[in-house]
Motif scaffolding. Structure first.
Motif, mmCIF file in Angstrom:
data_model
loop_
_atom_site.group_PDB
_atom_site.id
_atom_site.type_symbol
_atom_site.label_atom_id
_atom_site.label_comp_id
_atom_site.label_asym_id
_atom_site.label_seq_id
_atom_site.Cartn_x
_atom_site.Cartn_y
_atom_site.Cartn_z
ATOM 1 N N GLY A 137 -10.611 -0.564 4.073
ATOM 2 C CA GLY A 137 -11.324 -0.237 2.847
ATOM 3 C C GLY A 137 -12.360 -1.281 2.502
ATOM 4 N N ARG A 138 -13.459 -0.804 1.930
ATOM 5 C CA ARG A 138 -14.553 -1.682 1.489
ATOM 6 C C ARG A 138 -14.135 -2.360 0.177
ATOM 7 N NH1 ARG A 138 -16.713 1.614 -2.607
ATOM 8 N NH2 ARG A 138 -15.950 3.737 -2.353
ATOM 9 N N LEU A 139 -14.596 -3.601 0.018
ATOM 10 C CA LEU A 139 -14.170 -4.395 -1.134
ATOM 11 C C LEU A 139 -14.836 -3.972 -2.450
ATOM 12 C CD1 LEU A 139 -12.073 -6.558 -1.482
ATOM 13 C CD2 LEU A 139 -13.796 -8.273 -0.949
ATOM 14 N N VAL A 176 -12.424 -0.340 -6.337
ATOM 15 C CA VAL A 176 -11.361 -0.940 -7.175
ATOM 16 C C VAL A 176 -9.997 -0.745 -6.529
ATOM 17 C CG1 VAL A 176 -12.180 -1.019 -9.573
ATOM 18 C CG2 VAL A 176 -11.353 1.123 -8.650
ATOM 19 N N ASN A 177 -9.838 0.378 -5.854
ATOM 20 C CA ASN A 177 -8.519 0.662 -5.278
ATOM 21 C C ASN A 177 -8.215 -0.260 -4.099
ATOM 22 O OD1 ASN A 177 -7.770 2.741 -7.097
ATOM 23 N ND2 ASN A 177 -9.276 4.054 -6.109
ATOM 24 N N VAL A 178 -9.249 -0.636 -3.376
ATOM 25 C CA VAL A 178 -9.072 -1.620 -2.297
ATOM 26 C C VAL A 178 -8.860 -3.009 -2.905
ATOM 27 C CG1 VAL A 178 -10.176 -2.705 -0.296
ATOM 28 C CG2 VAL A 178 -10.394 -0.236 -0.666
ATOM 29 N N ALA A 196 -14.268 0.072 5.510
ATOM 30 C CA ALA A 196 -14.290 1.526 5.745
ATOM 31 C C ALA A 196 -14.621 2.201 4.431
ATOM 32 C CB ALA A 196 -12.922 1.996 6.258
ATOM 33 N N GLY A 197 -15.177 3.394 4.508
ATOM 34 C CA GLY A 197 -15.561 4.138 3.318
ATOM 35 C C GLY A 197 -16.942 3.716 2.840
ATOM 36 N N GLY A 198 -17.511 4.493 1.937
ATOM 37 C CA GLY A 198 -18.846 4.212 1.431
ATOM 38 C C GLY A 198 -19.837 4.109 2.582
ATOM 39 N N GLY A 241 -16.454 6.065 8.491
ATOM 40 C CA GLY A 241 -15.285 5.891 9.356
ATOM 41 C C GLY A 241 -14.018 6.540 8.832
ATOM 42 N N LEU A 242 -14.143 7.426 7.828
ATOM 43 C CA LEU A 242 -12.933 8.029 7.259
ATOM 44 C C LEU A 242 -12.573 9.366 7.904
ATOM 45 C CD1 LEU A 242 -13.402 7.228 3.458
ATOM 46 C CD2 LEU A 242 -12.359 5.861 5.268
ATOM 47 N N ASP A 243 -13.491 9.888 8.745
ATOM 48 C CA ASP A 243 -13.179 11.199 9.347
ATOM 49 C C ASP A 243 -13.061 11.136 10.872
ATOM 50 O OD1 ASP A 243 -15.838 10.759 9.661
ATOM 51 O OD2 ASP A 243 -16.501 12.499 8.481
ATOM 52 N N ASN A 284 -6.540 12.445 3.512
ATOM 53 C CA ASN A 284 -7.364 12.601 2.302
ATOM 54 C C ASN A 284 -8.783 12.083 2.489
ATOM 55 O OD1 ASN A 284 -5.341 13.508 0.199
ATOM 56 N ND2 ASN A 284 -4.333 11.647 0.922
ATOM 57 N N LYS A 285 -9.041 11.375 3.617
ATOM 58 C CA LYS A 285 -10.354 10.772 3.865
ATOM 59 C C LYS A 285 -10.707 9.772 2.757
ATOM 60 C CE LYS A 285 -12.297 14.856 6.107
ATOM 61 N NZ LYS A 285 -13.420 15.772 6.169
ATOM 62 N N LEU A 286 -9.721 8.981 2.351
ATOM 63 C CA LEU A 286 -9.941 7.999 1.291
ATOM 64 C C LEU A 286 -9.395 6.644 1.724
ATOM 65 C CD1 LEU A 286 -8.861 10.116 -1.839
ATOM 66 C CD2 LEU A 286 -11.209 9.533 -1.183
ATOM 67 N N ILE A 287 -9.888 5.620 1.033
ATOM 68 C CA ILE A 287 -9.362 4.271 1.178
ATOM 69 C C ILE A 287 -8.780 3.874 -0.174
ATOM 70 C CG2 ILE A 287 -10.748 3.373 3.101
ATOM 71 C CD1 ILE A 287 -12.545 2.464 0.401
ATOM 72 N N PRO A 288 -7.869 2.922 -0.237
ATOM 73 C CA PRO A 288 -7.339 2.087 0.839
ATOM 74 C C PRO A 288 -6.216 2.766 1.626
ATOM 75 C CG PRO A 288 -6.300 1.464 -1.222
ATOM 76 C CD PRO A 288 -7.312 2.540 -1.557
ATOM 77 N N VAL A 289 -6.040 2.234 2.830
ATOM 78 C CA VAL A 289 -4.895 2.572 3.670
ATOM 79 C C VAL A 289 -4.395 1.251 4.238
ATOM 80 C CG1 VAL A 289 -4.087 3.863 5.695
ATOM 81 C CG2 VAL A 289 -5.990 4.760 4.349
HETATM 82 N N1 LIG Z 1 -5.702 7.768 -5.737
HETATM 83 C C1 LIG Z 1 -6.332 7.095 -4.623
HETATM 84 C C2 LIG Z 1 -7.831 7.184 -4.788
HETATM 85 C C3 LIG Z 1 -8.539 6.627 -3.582
HETATM 86 C C4 LIG Z 1 -10.048 6.756 -3.727
HETATM 87 O O1 LIG Z 1 -10.551 7.558 -4.541
HETATM 88 N N2 LIG Z 1 -10.755 5.990 -2.922
HETATM 89 C C5 LIG Z 1 -12.192 6.022 -2.957
HETATM 90 C C6 LIG Z 1 -12.735 4.621 -3.171
HETATM 91 S S1 LIG Z 1 -12.232 3.955 -4.735
HETATM 92 C C7 LIG Z 1 -12.714 6.518 -1.610
HETATM 93 O O2 LIG Z 1 -12.047 6.413 -0.602
HETATM 94 N N3 LIG Z 1 -13.929 7.082 -1.616
HETATM 95 C C8 LIG Z 1 -14.564 7.511 -0.408
HETATM 96 C C9 LIG Z 1 -15.360 6.425 0.231
HETATM 97 O O3 LIG Z 1 -15.276 5.247 -0.176
HETATM 98 O O4 LIG Z 1 -16.080 6.740 1.193
HETATM 99 C C10 LIG Z 1 -5.850 5.641 -4.575
HETATM 100 O O5 LIG Z 1 -5.570 5.086 -5.637
HETATM 101 O O6 LIG Z 1 -5.769 5.067 -3.486
#
Ligand SMILES: N[C@@H](CCC(=O)N[C@@H](CS)C(=O)NCC(=O)O)C(=O)O
Length: 205
Positions: A6-8, A11-13, A32-34, A38-40, A50-55
């Protein structure tokens, strides 16, 4: 070795990185992300469909959902510190984490989105105003909670981490806001901790 994807700027990362830093864990963070994307890829989708970060991956254990990750790391590596030993204190910290993701974060999201992510010409000022109006009473609630405590669950715990990331975002928005002295003092105390300082100086983008 723990891996955090996940990119810094997320907020979730940020929550996960602060947690790992507080626990003194050795970890590798992979952007990763933004703009990094690299999420797909098949590997990323296998980690998080979910194609989301963080992982994270800890050994052979993969986990997504930021607050679940903070809980997992705290319970696994911070029993008695980030994960309070007293079940009631742990539940208290847990409750504020849920409140962050179900209540505070959704309330301020439109103010963040429209002032930071949307081009000025496309800004929806009514949405910003509504978001600020929803967020201020919530911050007043947090302020009251912090009137007679160092941290949300008493001593510093996992409960402070997600809230601090959201509060950092709030105070970085170019908006008019009310003063919440206890929230501001609490955030300053957290920013003085090395783990938070490493992350909460990151600009709001
Ligand atoms: N409920 C999830 C939400 C994750 C989420 O929305 N992540 C966003 C970044 S804050 C994301 O992955 N967006 C797609 C991206 O960055 O490409 C969690 O808390 O981890």
């Amino acid at each position: 070795m723990l891996t955090i994807w996940g990119r810094l700027s997320s907020v979730n990362v940020q929550k996960v990185v602060i947690c790992a830093e507080e626990l003194g864990l050795a970890y590798e963070r992979v952007d990763a992300g933004g703009k990094f994307g690299g999420l797909d890829t098949p590997e990323a989708l296998a980690r998080n469909p979910n194609k989301l970060i963080p992982v994270i991956r800890d050994g052979d254990f993969v986990l997504w959902e930021s607050n679940a990750i903070v809980r997992y790391l705290s319970r696994a590596y911070g029993a008695g510190s980030l994960w309070p030993a007293d079940p009631r204190a742990a539940a208290d910290a847990d409750r504020w984490m849920d409140w962050q993701c179900t209540t505070l974060n959704p309330a301020l999201f439109d103010a963040f989105w429209n002032t930071i992510r949307v081009a000025p010409a496309e800004r929806n000022q009514a949405a910003v105003d509504a978001s600020v109006a929803k967020t201020e009473p919530l911050l007043a609630m947090l302020d009251a909670r912090l009137a007679d405590r160092e941290c949300v669950a008493g001593a510093h715990s996992m409960g402070d981490i997600p809230l601090a990331c959201t509060a950092h975002r709030w105070y970085g928005l170019p908006i008019e806001r009310r003063r919440h002295a206890n929230v501001e003092a609490w955030l300053a105390r957290l920013r003085a901790r090395a783990a938070y300082a490493a992350v909460l100086t990151y600009p709001i983008t």
